[in-house]
Write a protein that holds these residues in place. Structure first.
Motif, PDB file in Angstrom:
ATOM      1  N   GLY A 402       0.629  -1.235   0.099  1.00 55.17           N
ATOM      2  CA  GLY A 402      -0.005   0.175   0.073  1.00 55.17           C
ATOM      3  C   GLY A 402       0.833   1.307  -0.042  1.00 55.17           C
ATOM      4  O   GLY A 402       0.398   2.476  -0.237  1.00 55.17           O
ATOM      5  N   HIS A 403       2.164   1.198   0.118  1.00 50.82           N
ATOM      6  CA  HIS A 403       3.083   2.148   0.021  1.00 50.82           C
ATOM      7  C   HIS A 403       2.919   3.043  -1.460  1.00 50.82           C
ATOM      8  O   HIS A 403       3.226   4.124  -1.463  1.00 50.82           O
ATOM      9  CB  HIS A 403       4.474   1.930   0.425  1.00 50.82           C
ATOM     10  CG  HIS A 403       5.465   3.139   0.469  1.00 50.82           C
ATOM     11  ND1 HIS A 403       5.356   4.178   1.191  1.00 50.82           N
ATOM     12  CD2 HIS A 403       6.512   3.333  -0.339  1.00 50.82           C
ATOM     13  CE1 HIS A 403       6.358   4.915   0.816  1.00 50.82           C
ATOM     14  NE2 HIS A 403       6.962   4.590  -0.120  1.00 50.82           N
ATOM     15  N   GLY A 404       3.053   2.166  -2.320  1.00 59.35           N
ATOM     16  CA  GLY A 404       2.976   2.677  -3.943  1.00 59.35           C
ATOM     17  C   GLY A 404       2.110   3.433  -3.924  1.00 59.35           C
ATOM     18  O   GLY A 404       0.932   3.197  -3.789  1.00 59.35           O
ATOM     19  N   ARG A 405       2.191   4.373  -5.086  1.00 64.10           N
ATOM     20  CA  ARG A 405       1.052   5.089  -5.431  1.00 64.10           C
ATOM     21  C   ARG A 405       0.859   4.894  -6.973  1.00 64.10           C
ATOM     22  O   ARG A 405       1.853   4.885  -7.635  1.00 64.10           O
ATOM     23  CB  ARG A 405       1.018   6.422  -5.014  1.00 64.10           C
ATOM     24  CG  ARG A 405       1.953   7.382  -5.625  1.00 64.10           C
ATOM     25  CD  ARG A 405       1.957   8.689  -5.040  1.00 64.10           C
ATOM     26  NE  ARG A 405       3.058   9.402  -5.763  1.00 64.10           N
ATOM     27  CZ  ARG A 405       3.301  10.753  -5.608  1.00 64.10           C
ATOM     28  NH1 ARG A 405       2.661  11.549  -5.187  1.00 64.10           N
ATOM     29  NH2 ARG A 405       4.466  11.226  -6.377  1.00 64.10           N
ATOM     30  N   MET A 406      -0.302   5.334  -7.424  1.00 59.45           N
ATOM     31  CA  MET A 406      -0.573   5.405  -8.891  1.00 59.45           C
ATOM     32  C   MET A 406       0.025   6.503  -9.622  1.00 59.45           C
ATOM     33  O   MET A 406       0.102   7.570  -9.174  1.00 59.45           O
ATOM     34  CB  MET A 406      -2.113   5.366  -9.169  1.00 59.45           C
ATOM     35  CG  MET A 406      -2.368   4.934 -10.702  1.00 59.45           C
ATOM     36  SD  MET A 406      -4.258   4.624 -10.739  1.00 59.45           S
ATOM     37  CE  MET A 406      -4.753   6.319 -10.892  1.00 59.45           C
ATOM     38  N   VAL A 407       0.796   6.079 -10.832  1.00 54.15           N
ATOM     39  CA  VAL A 407       1.360   7.175 -11.530  1.00 54.15           C
ATOM     40  C   VAL A 407       0.863   6.888 -13.178  1.00 54.15           C
ATOM     41  O   VAL A 407       0.250   5.991 -13.679  1.00 54.15           O
ATOM     42  CB  VAL A 407       2.907   6.969 -11.797  1.00 54.15           C
ATOM     43  CG1 VAL A 407       3.528   7.012 -10.443  1.00 54.15           C
ATOM     44  CG2 VAL A 407       3.274   5.686 -12.455  1.00 54.15           C
ATOM     45  N   ASN A 408       0.696   8.325 -13.703  1.00 60.63           N
ATOM     46  CA  ASN A 408      -0.016   8.232 -15.048  1.00 60.63           C
ATOM     47  C   ASN A 408       0.665   9.508 -15.643  1.00 60.63           C
ATOM     48  O   ASN A 408       1.213  10.510 -14.858  1.00 60.63           O
ATOM     49  CB  ASN A 408      -1.298   8.119 -15.245  1.00 60.63           C
ATOM     50  CG  ASN A 408      -1.921   9.086 -14.300  1.00 60.63           C
ATOM     51  OD1 ASN A 408      -1.833  10.460 -14.492  1.00 60.63           O
ATOM     52  ND2 ASN A 408      -3.052   8.914 -13.494  1.00 60.63           N
ATOM     53  N   PRO A 409       0.449   9.706 -16.937  1.00 59.83           N
ATOM     54  CA  PRO A 409       1.129  10.800 -17.698  1.00 59.83           C
ATOM     55  C   PRO A 409       0.430  12.250 -17.386  1.00 59.83           C
ATOM     56  O   PRO A 409       0.795  13.342 -17.520  1.00 59.83           O
ATOM     57  CB  PRO A 409       0.934  10.602 -19.114  1.00 59.83           C
ATOM     58  CG  PRO A 409       0.457   9.239 -19.410  1.00 59.83           C
ATOM     59  CD  PRO A 409       0.043   8.845 -17.877  1.00 59.83           C
ATOM     60  N   LYS A 410      -0.842  12.235 -16.788  1.00 59.34           N
ATOM     61  CA  LYS A 410      -1.433  13.775 -16.644  1.00 59.34           C
ATOM     62  C   LYS A 410      -1.537  14.208 -15.275  1.00 59.34           C
ATOM     63  O   LYS A 410      -1.668  15.208 -15.065  1.00 59.34           O
ATOM     64  CB  LYS A 410      -2.711  13.754 -17.151  1.00 59.34           C
ATOM     65  CG  LYS A 410      -3.813  12.336 -16.478  1.00 59.34           C
ATOM     66  CD  LYS A 410      -5.249  12.725 -16.962  1.00 59.34           C
ATOM     67  CE  LYS A 410      -6.138  11.885 -15.949  1.00 59.34           C
ATOM     68  NZ  LYS A 410      -6.538  12.748 -15.051  1.00 59.34           N
ATOM     69  N   GLN A 411      -0.965  13.351 -14.358  1.00 57.65           N
ATOM     70  CA  GLN A 411      -1.197  13.904 -13.013  1.00 57.65           C
ATOM     71  C   GLN A 411      -0.019  14.972 -12.722  1.00 57.65           C
ATOM     72  O   GLN A 411       1.094  14.872 -13.362  1.00 57.65           O
ATOM     73  CB  GLN A 411      -1.184  12.836 -11.951  1.00 57.65           C
ATOM     74  CG  GLN A 411       0.191  12.036 -11.647  1.00 57.65           C
ATOM     75  CD  GLN A 411       0.158  10.885 -11.150  1.00 57.65           C
ATOM     76  OE1 GLN A 411      -0.151   9.910 -11.720  1.00 57.65           O
ATOM     77  NE2 GLN A 411       0.346  10.764  -9.962  1.00 57.65           N
ATOM     78  N   GLU A 412      -0.153  15.826 -11.857  1.00 54.34           N
ATOM     79  CA  GLU A 412       0.390  16.733 -11.437  1.00 54.34           C
ATOM     80  C   GLU A 412       1.360  16.203 -10.213  1.00 54.34           C
ATOM     81  O   GLU A 412       0.940  15.536  -9.538  1.00 54.34           O
ATOM     82  CB  GLU A 412       0.237  17.935 -11.044  1.00 54.34           C
ATOM     83  CG  GLU A 412      -0.700  18.451 -11.939  1.00 54.34           C
ATOM     84  CD  GLU A 412      -0.119  19.309 -12.904  1.00 54.34           C
ATOM     85  OE1 GLU A 412       0.834  20.224 -12.716  1.00 54.34           O
ATOM     86  OE2 GLU A 412      -0.397  19.128 -14.313  1.00 54.34           O
ATOM     87  N   TRP A 413       2.686  16.415 -10.282  1.00 52.34           N
ATOM     88  CA  TRP A 413       3.361  15.421  -9.232  1.00 52.34           C
ATOM     89  C   TRP A 413       3.667  16.512  -7.942  1.00 52.34           C
ATOM     90  O   TRP A 413       3.848  17.705  -8.335  1.00 52.34           O
ATOM     91  CB  TRP A 413       4.921  15.179  -9.617  1.00 52.34           C
ATOM     92  CG  TRP A 413       4.850  14.107 -10.710  1.00 52.34           C
ATOM     93  CD1 TRP A 413       4.658  14.245 -12.052  1.00 52.34           C
ATOM     94  CD2 TRP A 413       4.540  12.780 -10.649  1.00 52.34           C
ATOM     95  NE1 TRP A 413       4.435  13.074 -12.766  1.00 52.34           N
ATOM     96  CE2 TRP A 413       4.342  12.007 -11.839  1.00 52.34           C
ATOM     97  CE3 TRP A 413       4.248  12.124  -9.488  1.00 52.34           C
ATOM     98  CZ2 TRP A 413       4.050  10.760 -11.903  1.00 52.34           C
ATOM     99  CZ3 TRP A 413       4.032  10.650  -9.414  1.00 52.34           C
ATOM    100  CH2 TRP A 413       3.873  10.070 -10.799  1.00 52.34           C
TER     101      TRP A 413
END
Ligand code: DOR
Ligand code: ZN
Ligand code: ZN
Length: 413
Positions: A402-413
């Motif tokens: 559960g530590h990892g989080r979702m990534v994708n091209p449109k999110q702001e980091w």
């Protein structure tokens, strides 16, 4: 905690854009927790998970089911792919919901889509490619026309060919099955303007064709996995089902060309196609019926580090093909005002001097079998840090699900 990385290399965490963690529905093979532990153990901090699960990730509804599971189980950051099927009406919604990209299998093999879903022909696919291009997302394409493979395999069976005659197998015919898939993809990219990424490239000729189209301006990139440049057709006798993958491992001239392509940057990305199956599915069946796929997410970086030590590739190029290129192609790279994943400390610390032997027992995957068992390697990740937290130390998983989080091209980091 202060980490002493004296004498070691601190690298950006690996990004593997092609894994099958089998959640939901196929968790007797692997699940998001065992798969992501294997990733962490291998120095991989972000994975892109493929959609061929039950239910398949082809709608917003099914995407949400998988997302919830990954949120609970993943030790590392993850992207979630959606299938490209006849789901034009779902594309905008899937992108809003947070998919990392779209996977196109071109044609059916032996899995089934739910009622009402099918793989689109070129007319229909063109509209879907256009919808994806509008968002500047990538279509990731399986480098093989599986319908052709299926038909040819049937033909060989009818001819009564010995199922152990690996060389006669259609899978050693990249001229037909791979080039067909590539040309078809280039046509669709041209009419739609959509960027395309060819995954698990297998042949010398396929690579030449991609370079030809890149020179003409087609927005195409590619990846290769360690299995396809490490092994070749002569190894079928020894490994049997253990190295049965699709698209198939070809001849030595192909694996050599793939390695050269990866080391030079002609093939931009290394991705594993980590594809676990049960031992029964791999080893208790005839060659024809053996399920294709082999694990790899835990061994990909070590295999490259070993080749760095042998002088076959530079460490900079390893970072490029395992972190920078996948991040750029799949939109995880910093844009104005944004921070990239590595910037919040997705790191892997590697000991270039460590000599070790790969064993099945050391694999975190549910399916322990690895064709790399017994490989003697020099160089190993000794610490993996995801978003500033240590998840692997000296081969032990010390992170939390559960530590990892979702990534994708449109999110702001
Ligand atoms: O070898 C493979 N295994 N190739 C694929 O494309 C699918 C994968 C799987 O899901 O097992
Ligand atoms: Zn594939
Ligand atoms: Zn795959």
């Amino acid at each position: 905690k202060i980490v002493d990385a004296g004498g070691k290399y601190v690298l950006p965490g690996g990004v593997d854009v092609h894994v099958h963690f089998r959640d939901p529905g196929l968790t007797y093979k692997e699940d998001f927790s065992t798969g992501s532990m294997a990733a962490a153990a291998g120095g991989i901090t972000t994975v892109f998970d493929m959609p061929n699960v039950q239910p398949p990730t082809l709608s917003v509804e099914n995407f949400q089911i998988k997302k919830k599971i990954a949120e609970e189980k993943s030790y590392v950051n993850y992207g979630i792919y959606a299938y490209l099927v006849n789901n034009l009406d779902q594309i905008d919604g899937l992108i809003d919901a947070g998919v990392c990209g779209f996977k196109w299998d071109l044609s059916t093999f032996d899995w089934e889509l739910p009622e009402g879903y099918y793989l689109p022909d070129n007319n229909e696919a063109a509209d879907i490619f256009r919808a994806i291009a509008k968002h500047d997302y990538v279509v990731t394409v399986h480098a093989e026309d599986m319908e052709l493979v299926k038909n040819y395999t049937e033909h060989l069976k009818e001819e009564g060919r010995d199922e152990k005659d690996f060389y006669s197998h259609v899978e050693a015919r990249p001229d037909i099955v791979e080039l067909s898939a590539l040309y078809r993809t280039f046509v669709l990219s041209e009419v739609s303007g959509c960027r395309v990424h060819i995954t698990h490239l297998t042949s010398k000729r396929g690579l030449e064709l991609i370079k030809e189209f890149q020179r003409k301006g087609t927005p195409v990139t590619s990846d290769v996995g360690p299995a396809w440049f490490t092994f070749s057709a002569e190894d079928y006798e020894k490994f049997g089902g253990g190295i049965r993958v699709i698209p198939a491992i070809r001849y030595r001239k192909d694996s050599d060309a793939l390695w050269k392509g990866l080391a030079s940057g002609d093939i931009e990305v290394l991705a594993t196609d980590h594809a676990p199956h049960s031992n029964d599915e791999k080893f208790n069946r005839t060659w024809w019926d053996t399920l294709p796929g082999t694990i790899g997410v835990q061994t990909s970086l070590p295999i490259l580090l070993d080749r760095v030590n042998k002088g076959e590739i530079t460490i900079n190029r390893v970072v490029d093909c395992m972190a920078a290129q996948p991040s750029k192609i799949f939109g995880l790279y910093p844009r104005k005002g944004c921070i990239q994943p590595g910037a919040d400390a997705d790191l892997t610390i590697v000991d270039m001097e460590k000599e070790w032997t790969v064993t099945h027992e050391e694999m975190y995957s549910k399916t322990k079998y690895t064709p790399y068992d017994g490989f003697q390697l020099k160089g190993k990740p000794v610490m993996t840090i995801v978003m500033g937290s240590i998840v692997m130390e000296d081969g032990k998983i010390v992170g939390k699900p559960g530590h990892g989080r979702m990534v994708n091209p449109k999110q702001e980091w």
